[in-house]
Design a protein around this motif. Structure first.
Motif, PDB file in Angstrom:
ATOM      1  N   ALA A 185       0.046  13.602  -7.634  1.00 10.34           N
ATOM      2  CA  ALA A 185      -0.100  15.069  -6.980  1.00 10.34           C
ATOM      3  C   ALA A 185       1.131  15.819  -7.435  1.00 10.34           C
ATOM      4  CB  ALA A 185       0.385  14.498  -5.236  1.00 10.34           C
ATOM      5  N   LEU A 186       2.305  15.164  -7.757  1.00  7.53           N
ATOM      6  CA  LEU A 186       3.571  15.944  -8.097  1.00  7.53           C
ATOM      7  C   LEU A 186       3.200  16.843  -9.312  1.00  7.53           C
ATOM      8  CD1 LEU A 186       6.176  17.184  -8.000  1.00  7.53           C
ATOM      9  CD2 LEU A 186       7.199  15.154  -8.964  1.00  7.53           C
ATOM     10  N   PRO A 187       2.599  16.090 -10.458  1.00  4.30           N
ATOM     11  CA  PRO A 187       2.146  16.959 -11.803  1.00  4.30           C
ATOM     12  C   PRO A 187       1.049  17.919 -11.472  1.00  4.30           C
ATOM     13  CG  PRO A 187       2.458  14.408 -12.152  1.00  4.30           C
ATOM     14  CD  PRO A 187       2.429  14.755 -10.670  1.00  4.30           C
ATOM     15  N   ILE A 188      -0.063  17.594 -10.669  1.00  2.00           N
ATOM     16  CA  ILE A 188      -0.846  18.677 -10.390  1.00  2.00           C
ATOM     17  C   ILE A 188      -0.424  19.760  -9.853  1.00  2.00           C
ATOM     18  CG2 ILE A 188      -3.332  19.018  -9.076  1.00  2.00           C
ATOM     19  CD1 ILE A 188      -3.884  16.154  -9.758  1.00  2.00           C
ATOM     20  N   ILE A 189       0.388  19.703  -8.574  1.00  2.00           N
ATOM     21  CA  ILE A 189       0.709  20.507  -7.744  1.00  2.00           C
ATOM     22  C   ILE A 189       1.825  21.521  -8.670  1.00  2.00           C
ATOM     23  CG2 ILE A 189       2.208  21.274  -5.661  1.00  2.00           C
ATOM     24  CD1 ILE A 189       0.707  18.700  -4.518  1.00  2.00           C
ATOM     25  N   GLY A 190       2.611  20.704  -9.398  1.00  2.00           N
ATOM     26  CA  GLY A 190       3.499  21.511 -10.248  1.00  2.00           C
ATOM     27  C   GLY A 190       2.961  22.344 -11.170  1.00  2.00           C
ATOM     28  N   GLY A 234       0.912  -1.165  -0.071  1.00  2.00           N
ATOM     29  CA  GLY A 234       0.050   0.119   0.105  1.00  2.00           C
ATOM     30  C   GLY A 234       0.833   1.194  -0.084  1.00  2.00           C
ATOM     31  N   ALA A 235       1.938   1.147   0.723  1.00  2.00           N
ATOM     32  CA  ALA A 235       2.894   2.197   0.900  1.00  2.00           C
ATOM     33  C   ALA A 235       3.464   2.532  -0.498  1.00  2.00           C
ATOM     34  CB  ALA A 235       3.861   2.295   1.864  1.00  2.00           C
ATOM     35  N   LEU A 236       3.993   1.591  -1.484  1.00  2.00           N
ATOM     36  CA  LEU A 236       4.431   1.576  -2.471  1.00  2.00           C
ATOM     37  C   LEU A 236       3.297   2.432  -3.526  1.00  2.00           C
ATOM     38  CD1 LEU A 236       6.410   0.967  -4.887  1.00  2.00           C
ATOM     39  CD2 LEU A 236       5.165  -1.161  -5.245  1.00  2.00           C
ATOM     40  N   HIS A 237       1.897   1.809  -3.400  1.00  2.00           N
ATOM     41  CA  HIS A 237       1.105   2.506  -4.400  1.00  2.00           C
ATOM     42  C   HIS A 237       0.686   3.965  -3.995  1.00  2.00           C
ATOM     43  CE1 HIS A 237      -0.313  -0.678  -7.445  1.00  2.00           C
ATOM     44  NE2 HIS A 237       0.176  -1.559  -6.239  1.00  2.00           N
ATOM     45  N   GLY A 238       0.865   4.398  -2.590  1.00  2.00           N
ATOM     46  CA  GLY A 238       0.658   5.469  -2.238  1.00  2.00           C
ATOM     47  C   GLY A 238       1.535   6.455  -2.664  1.00  2.00           C
ATOM     48  N   THR A 239       2.883   6.113  -2.473  1.00  2.00           N
ATOM     49  CA  THR A 239       3.831   6.820  -2.764  1.00  2.00           C
ATOM     50  C   THR A 239       3.871   7.149  -4.530  1.00  2.00           C
ATOM     51  OG1 THR A 239       5.171   6.019  -1.087  1.00  2.00           O
ATOM     52  CG2 THR A 239       6.359   7.032  -2.938  1.00  2.00           C
ATOM     53  N   MET A 240       3.611   6.095  -5.203  1.00  2.00           N
ATOM     54  CA  MET A 240       3.563   6.070  -6.620  1.00  2.00           C
ATOM     55  C   MET A 240       2.435   6.993  -7.185  1.00  2.00           C
ATOM     56  SD  MET A 240       4.475   2.187  -8.020  1.00  2.00           S
ATOM     57  CE  MET A 240       2.974   2.578  -9.238  1.00  2.00           C
ATOM     58  N   TYR A 244       8.532  25.667  -3.211  1.00  2.00           N
ATOM     59  CA  TYR A 244       7.038  25.365  -3.181  1.00  2.00           C
ATOM     60  C   TYR A 244       6.313  24.103  -3.539  1.00  2.00           C
ATOM     61  CZ  TYR A 244       1.930  26.282  -3.454  1.00  2.00           C
ATOM     62  OH  TYR A 244       0.641  26.483  -3.411  1.00  2.00           O
ATOM     63  N   ILE A 245       7.051  23.655  -4.838  1.00  2.00           N
ATOM     64  CA  ILE A 245       6.486  22.584  -5.340  1.00  2.00           C
ATOM     65  C   ILE A 245       6.878  21.426  -4.697  1.00  2.00           C
ATOM     66  CG2 ILE A 245       6.796  20.925  -7.737  1.00  2.00           C
ATOM     67  CD1 ILE A 245       6.793  23.680  -9.231  1.00  2.00           C
ATOM     68  N   PHE A 246       8.345  21.367  -4.245  1.00  2.00           N
ATOM     69  CA  PHE A 246       8.799  20.128  -3.612  1.00  2.00           C
ATOM     70  C   PHE A 246       8.342  19.845  -2.205  1.00  2.00           C
ATOM     71  CE2 PHE A 246      12.474  20.552  -6.971  1.00  2.00           C
ATOM     72  CZ  PHE A 246      11.817  19.431  -7.777  1.00  2.00           C
ATOM     73  N   ILE A 247       8.078  21.344  -1.456  1.00  2.00           N
ATOM     74  CA  ILE A 247       7.377  20.826  -0.305  1.00  2.00           C
ATOM     75  C   ILE A 247       6.085  20.489  -0.265  1.00  2.00           C
ATOM     76  CG2 ILE A 247       6.835  22.469   1.996  1.00  2.00           C
ATOM     77  CD1 ILE A 247       9.140  24.147   1.376  1.00  2.00           C
ATOM     78  N   ASN A 248       5.409  21.051  -1.219  1.00  2.00           N
ATOM     79  CA  ASN A 248       3.953  20.627  -0.910  1.00  2.00           C
ATOM     80  C   ASN A 248       4.055  19.179  -1.595  1.00  2.00           C
ATOM     81  OD1 ASN A 248       2.309  22.797   0.491  1.00  2.00           O
ATOM     82  ND2 ASN A 248       3.080  24.006  -1.572  1.00  2.00           N
ATOM     83  N   SER A 249       4.653  18.917  -2.715  1.00  2.53           N
ATOM     84  CA  SER A 249       4.503  17.608  -3.264  1.00  2.53           C
ATOM     85  C   SER A 249       5.079  16.619  -2.546  1.00  2.53           C
ATOM     86  CB  SER A 249       5.396  17.632  -4.512  1.00  2.53           C
ATOM     87  OG  SER A 249       4.436  18.503  -5.609  1.00  2.53           O
ATOM     88  N   GLY A 250       6.255  16.974  -1.682  1.00  4.31           N
ATOM     89  CA  GLY A 250       6.733  15.989  -0.709  1.00  4.31           C
ATOM     90  C   GLY A 250       5.860  15.531   0.427  1.00  4.31           C
ATOM     91  N   TYR A 251       4.954  16.662   0.960  1.00  2.00           N
ATOM     92  CA  TYR A 251       3.920  16.094   1.941  1.00  2.00           C
ATOM     93  C   TYR A 251       3.022  15.262   1.399  1.00  2.00           C
ATOM     94  CZ  TYR A 251      -0.537  16.494   4.071  1.00  2.00           C
ATOM     95  OH  TYR A 251      -1.761  16.204   4.663  1.00  2.00           O
ATOM     96  N   TRP A 252       2.371  15.427   0.054  1.00  2.00           N
ATOM     97  CA  TRP A 252       1.487  14.437  -0.568  1.00  2.00           C
ATOM     98  C   TRP A 252       2.019  13.251  -0.847  1.00  2.00           C
ATOM     99  CZ3 TRP A 252      -3.292  14.676   0.626  1.00  2.00           C
ATOM    100  CH2 TRP A 252      -3.656  15.819   0.806  1.00  2.00           C
ATOM    101  N   ILE A 253       3.138  13.137  -1.319  1.00  2.72           N
ATOM    102  CA  ILE A 253       3.934  11.676  -1.360  1.00  2.72           C
ATOM    103  C   ILE A 253       3.910  11.051  -0.067  1.00  2.72           C
ATOM    104  CG2 ILE A 253       6.168  10.807  -2.176  1.00  2.72           C
ATOM    105  CD1 ILE A 253       6.533  13.172  -4.072  1.00  2.72           C
ATOM    106  N   VAL A 254       4.406  11.403   0.804  1.00  4.96           N
ATOM    107  CA  VAL A 254       4.534  10.923   2.014  1.00  4.96           C
ATOM    108  C   VAL A 254       3.195  10.558   2.562  1.00  4.96           C
ATOM    109  CG1 VAL A 254       5.229  11.179   4.542  1.00  4.96           C
ATOM    110  CG2 VAL A 254       6.600  12.044   2.852  1.00  4.96           C
TER     111      VAL A 254
END
Length: 161
Positions: A121-126, A109-115, A138-148
């Motif tokens: 999330a990263l492309p949308i936020i970016g 589940g963690a693998l799929h969530g991270t993917m 800004y992109i990396f802080i917010n995307s990092g949050y959503w990846i985690v």
């Protein structure tokens, strides 16, 4: 097999808030995020925090429901029969007997969530950040949050049986 595990979904939704409390803490990324977002502490004061947290929880709940679909492969087999296991052919029952718990782990589940965080999330936020004229920080802080966060959510909804 019932995949709709409401306690897991609720805990996964709460986990988004917990990760946010840590991630956006001034001692972690909070100050850097405020600077990258062009915000001051004064601007952040006076907001309706109850409204913000209630809506954030509702959005996190919706994401947890989505992570269930993205991380538990057996939901795909259920969708192929129209969602009603009582009307399924014997082949569905045999398939679920053989593979009903396959890949139902926190790690998977963690693998799929991270993917999902990286590829959704990263492309949308970016994209939003580019049009808002925000920088890479800004992109990396917010995307990092959503990846985690999506990694944690995926782990909870997939691994909790």
């Amino acid at each position: 097999m019932d995949f709709l595990n409401f306690p897991a979904i609720l805990v996964a939704a709460v986990s988004a808030l917990v990760v946010g409390f840590i991630w956006y803490n001034p001692k972690v990324f909070g100050n850097a995020w405020m600077q990258a977002a062009g915000l001051t502490e004064e601007q952040l004061k006076g907001a309706n925090m109850a409204k913000i947290f209630i809506l954030a929880f509702i959005f996190a709940f919706l994401l947890a429901m989505t992570m269930m679909q993205m991380s538990i492969h057996q939901t795909g087999a259920l969708s192929l029969i129209g969602g009603d296991a009582s009307k399924a052919l014997p082949s569905y029952t045999a398939f679920m007997a053989d593979y009903g718990d396959a890949f139902r782990t926190f790690k998977h589940g963690a693998l799929h969530g991270t993917m999902a965080g990286i590829f959704v999330a990263l492309p949308i936020i970016g994209t939003n950040a580019l049009f808002e004229r925000k920088g890479a920080k800004y992109i990396f802080i917010n995307s990092g949050y959503w990846i985690v966060t999506l990694g944690v959510m995926g782990a909870i909804v997939c691994g909790w049986k």
